[in-house]
Enzyme design. Structure first.
Site, short mmCIF file in Angstrom:
data_model
loop_
_atom_site.label_atom_id
_atom_site.label_comp_id
_atom_site.label_asym_id
_atom_site.label_seq_id
_atom_site.Cartn_x
_atom_site.Cartn_y
_atom_site.Cartn_z
CG ASN A 14 -1.70 1.23 1.44
OD1 ASN A 14 -1.83 2.03 0.53
ND2 ASN A 14 -2.23 1.40 2.64
CE LYS A 16 -0.02 3.34 4.74
NZ LYS A 16 0.07 3.48 6.17
CG HIS A 98 -5.74 2.14 5.35
ND1 HIS A 98 -5.29 3.09 6.24
CD2 HIS A 98 -4.73 1.25 5.21
CE1 HIS A 98 -4.05 2.78 6.60
NE2 HIS A 98 -3.69 1.67 5.97
CD GLU A 100 -2.69 5.68 6.74
OE1 GLU A 100 -2.73 5.70 5.51
OE2 GLU A 100 -1.74 5.19 7.38
CD GLU A 170 -3.28 -2.29 7.48
OE1 GLU A 170 -2.18 -2.57 7.01
OE2 GLU A 170 -3.90 -1.25 7.24
N GLY A 176 2.65 2.57 10.61
CA GLY A 176 3.60 3.65 10.40
C GLY A 176 4.34 4.09 11.65
CB SER A 216 5.40 -1.33 11.93
OG SER A 216 5.00 0.02 12.09
P1 PGA Z 1 2.94 0.49 7.57
O1 PGA Z 1 1.46 0.68 6.95
O2 PGA Z 1 3.49 -0.79 7.02
O3 PGA Z 1 3.70 1.71 7.10
O4 PGA Z 1 2.78 0.45 9.05
C1 PGA Z 1 0.61 -0.41 6.79
C2 PGA Z 1 -0.70 0.05 6.22
O5 PGA Z 1 -1.20 1.10 6.62
O6 PGA Z 1 -1.29 -0.63 5.34
#
Ligand code: PGA
Length: 262
Positions: A14, A16, A98, A100, A170, A176, A216
């Site tokens: 992903n 983003k 997601h 976010e 997640e 992140g 992460s």
């Molecule tokens: P990350 O993001 O690996 O940077 O923690 C995962 C995601 O949001 O899909």
């Protein structure tokens, strides 16, 4: 590339809102140059603007292409939105729910469900992201929250539709942050998700459903997470922008597959 049935590990990047189109095309080439394993599925989810040029780079290869979101209607007066019907012409899968989007854009449970149904109606495969915040985990509510996400997302979806979905667990606090869920906690939640999907969509669908961990995940911790029985791959954010890291995670998924004999 055709989507394969069964619990073949899926490693999905992903991106983003990262990379320009030019950078994204270059990144795609670098990912392909890594020599990805052929016994798992690898997907990349670039920004919408990159989908067509990235599709042209991966054309004829084994990498799947996905979008990071879609709207819940197929066409109409929805300024700025992206139709799942349009996406179905370009890519195989779409991510919905997601955290976010849930947090930063106030995307409701109902909106996630509508998007999921609209994407399935257009023939897309869907990765549904679910996960609790740190406060919810510390309050002992993690499973309740995840169950609520799943119930809303899968409302009105029949077993055939659910069979075209992947769930990505997640935990919000792991995204992140460099703070990964322990393999034990991630496995425990992924097993709970499979159990809950069994009640929502039937035991057969749940048994064959891929459940990913995201948050992460890196080349350093992937092997341990992917060795768990109910973790069938990863949704990778930051590490998906680093071709060697992303390829190493894919290799770990392939190694986990051969170890588990799945
Ligand atoms: P990350 O993001 O690996 O940077 O923690 C995962 C995601 O949001 O899909």
């Amino acid at each position: 590339m055709a989507w394969q049935a069964g619990r073949i590990p899926l490693v999905a990047g992903n991106w983003k809102m990262n990379t320009t189109v030019t950078e994204g095309v270059a990144l795609t080439r670098q990912v392909l140059d890594q020599g990805l394993p052929g016994d798992i599925e690898v997907a990349i989810l670039p920004p919408f603007t990159h989908l067509v040029p990235v599709r042209d780079v991966i054309a004829g290869g084994a990498v799947l292409l996905g979008a990071q979101d879609c709207f819940w209607e197929a066409a109409g007066a929805y300024t700025g939105e992206i139709s799942p019907r349009t996406l179905a012409e370009i890519c195989e899968l779409v991510l919905v729910g997601h955290s976010e989007r849930r947090r930063l854009l106030d995307e409701s449970e109902e909106a996630v469900g509508r998007k999921l149904r609209a994407a399935l109606a257009e023939g897309l495969r869907v990765i549904v992201a679910v996960g609790e915040t740190l406060e919810e985990r510390e309050a002992g509510d993690a499973e309740t929250v995840v169950h609520a996400h799943l119930a809303a997302a899968f409302e009105g979806v029949d077993a055939g539709g659910a069979a075209r979905c992947v769930v990505a667990y997640e935990p919000v606090w792991a995204i992140g942050t460099g703070r990964t869920a322990s393999a034990r906690d991630a496995q425990s939640m992924c097993a709970a998700i499979r159990g809950y999907m069994s009640s929502l969509a039937g035991a057969d669908v749940a048994a064959g459903m891929r459940i990913l961990y995201g948050g992460s995940m890196t080349a350093d911790n992937a092997a341990e997470l992917l060795a768990e029985a109910d973790i069938d791959g990863g949704l990778i954010g930051g590490a998906s922008l680093k071709p060697a890291q992303f390829a190493a995670i894919a290799a770990a998924a392939s190694a986990a597959r051969s170890t588990q004999g799945s």
